[in-house]
Design an enzyme around this catalytic site. Structure first.
Site, mmCIF file in Angstrom:
data_model
loop_
_atom_site.group_PDB
_atom_site.id
_atom_site.type_symbol
_atom_site.label_atom_id
_atom_site.label_comp_id
_atom_site.label_asym_id
_atom_site.label_seq_id
_atom_site.Cartn_x
_atom_site.Cartn_y
_atom_site.Cartn_z
ATOM 1 N N HIS A 23 56.897 97.298 -56.320
ATOM 2 C CA HIS A 23 57.292 95.906 -56.099
ATOM 3 C C HIS A 23 58.226 95.801 -54.893
ATOM 4 O O HIS A 23 58.010 94.974 -53.994
ATOM 5 C CB HIS A 23 57.985 95.374 -57.359
ATOM 6 C CG HIS A 23 58.478 93.973 -57.260
ATOM 7 N ND1 HIS A 23 57.832 92.917 -57.851
ATOM 8 C CD2 HIS A 23 59.562 93.440 -56.628
ATOM 9 C CE1 HIS A 23 58.482 91.795 -57.598
ATOM 10 N NE2 HIS A 23 59.545 92.097 -56.860
ATOM 11 N N GLU A 24 59.264 96.631 -54.867
ATOM 12 C CA GLU A 24 60.235 96.569 -53.775
ATOM 13 C C GLU A 24 59.631 97.050 -52.460
ATOM 14 O O GLU A 24 59.873 96.464 -51.400
ATOM 15 C CB GLU A 24 61.479 97.391 -54.136
ATOM 16 C CG GLU A 24 62.302 96.814 -55.272
ATOM 17 C CD GLU A 24 62.798 95.409 -54.992
ATOM 18 O OE1 GLU A 24 63.020 95.065 -53.818
ATOM 19 O OE2 GLU A 24 62.946 94.643 -55.967
ATOM 20 N N HIS A 27 57.650 94.332 -50.766
ATOM 21 C CA HIS A 27 58.473 93.375 -50.015
ATOM 22 C C HIS A 27 58.776 93.909 -48.615
ATOM 23 O O HIS A 27 58.666 93.196 -47.615
ATOM 24 C CB HIS A 27 59.799 93.122 -50.736
ATOM 25 C CG HIS A 27 59.696 92.233 -51.932
ATOM 26 N ND1 HIS A 27 59.007 91.033 -51.923
ATOM 27 C CD2 HIS A 27 60.218 92.356 -53.185
ATOM 28 C CE1 HIS A 27 59.112 90.458 -53.118
ATOM 29 N NE2 HIS A 27 59.817 91.247 -53.899
#
Length: 211
Positions: A23-24, A27
């Site tokens: 997820h990170e 980004h």
């Protein structure tokens, strides 16, 4: 099948770590694609979990919520993004924010595939694969739905800021300083679970339909 707490940790550990890590990293990758090199220079566009793990949010809190029940809750160290460095800050903010939840949906599909493949695996691997797959689907769906809530600083809040007219977007963004407190209150009162539950169920039905 009733699992001991140690068995639950063994099954959930890998899906939790990678759900938050990917997820990170997503980004950071999206930010780099749209012109901001901040995460890249900080070495945060990586699938190395050690770069993203927050001792409290990634390890302690998920372990506690797994023990007491309820929504599996946690976070990682946020990937640094300087939205002013994006080629079109207001527009591109949407894509950078959406990259995280989108990665969780893709991972949920991956874990659903693991469940499907588990029936063909040898007996010694079949049940652990299925249980880990179920955990992976649920963790990623919960993380996706949570982050799409339109509350700054969650991804959904940044998406909302990107879509709102400039003046309204500025005012809405001011909620960010109180966002985490609001989130904790919603979690503690049970409101967060009530809001998220129908969206979680709908997403899981979509995944079941795909497979």
């Amino acid at each position: 099948m009733d699992l001991t707490y140690v068995q639950k940790i063994a099954i959930y550990a890998l899906p939790v770590i990678f759900a938050i890590t990917v997820h990170e990293a997503a980004h950071g990758f999206a930010a780099r694609f749209f012109g901001d090199m901040t995460a890249d220079r900080a070495g945060r566009i990586t699938l190395n979990p050690l770069k993203h793990i927050d001792p409290i949010g990634t390890i302690l809190l998920p372990a506690l919520t797994l023990l007491v029940g309820g929504i599996l809750f946690g976070w990682a160290k946020p990937v640094p993004v300087d939205f002013s460095r994006l080629r079109n800050p207001k527009r591109d903010m949407l894509w950078v924010a959406a990259a995280g939840p989108a990665s969780n949906f893709v991972m949920a599909l991956f874990w659903a595939l693991m469940i499907k493949l588990s029936v063909t695996a040898p007996n010694v691997y079949s049940e652990p694969m299925a249980l880990m797959g179920q955990a992976g689907v649920m963790i990623n769906v919960v993380l996706m739905v949570l982050n799409l809530l339109p509350l700054p600083p969650l991804d959904g809040g940044r998406i909302a800021v990107s879509l709102l007219p400039n003046q309204l977007a500025y005012q809405y963004a001011q909620i960010e300083r109180y966002g985490f407190i609001i989130l904790i209150v919603l979690l503690a009162t049970g409101v967060l679970g009530q809001v998220m539950e129908p969206f979680i169920e709908a997403t899981i039905r979509i995944i079941e339909f795909i497979f």
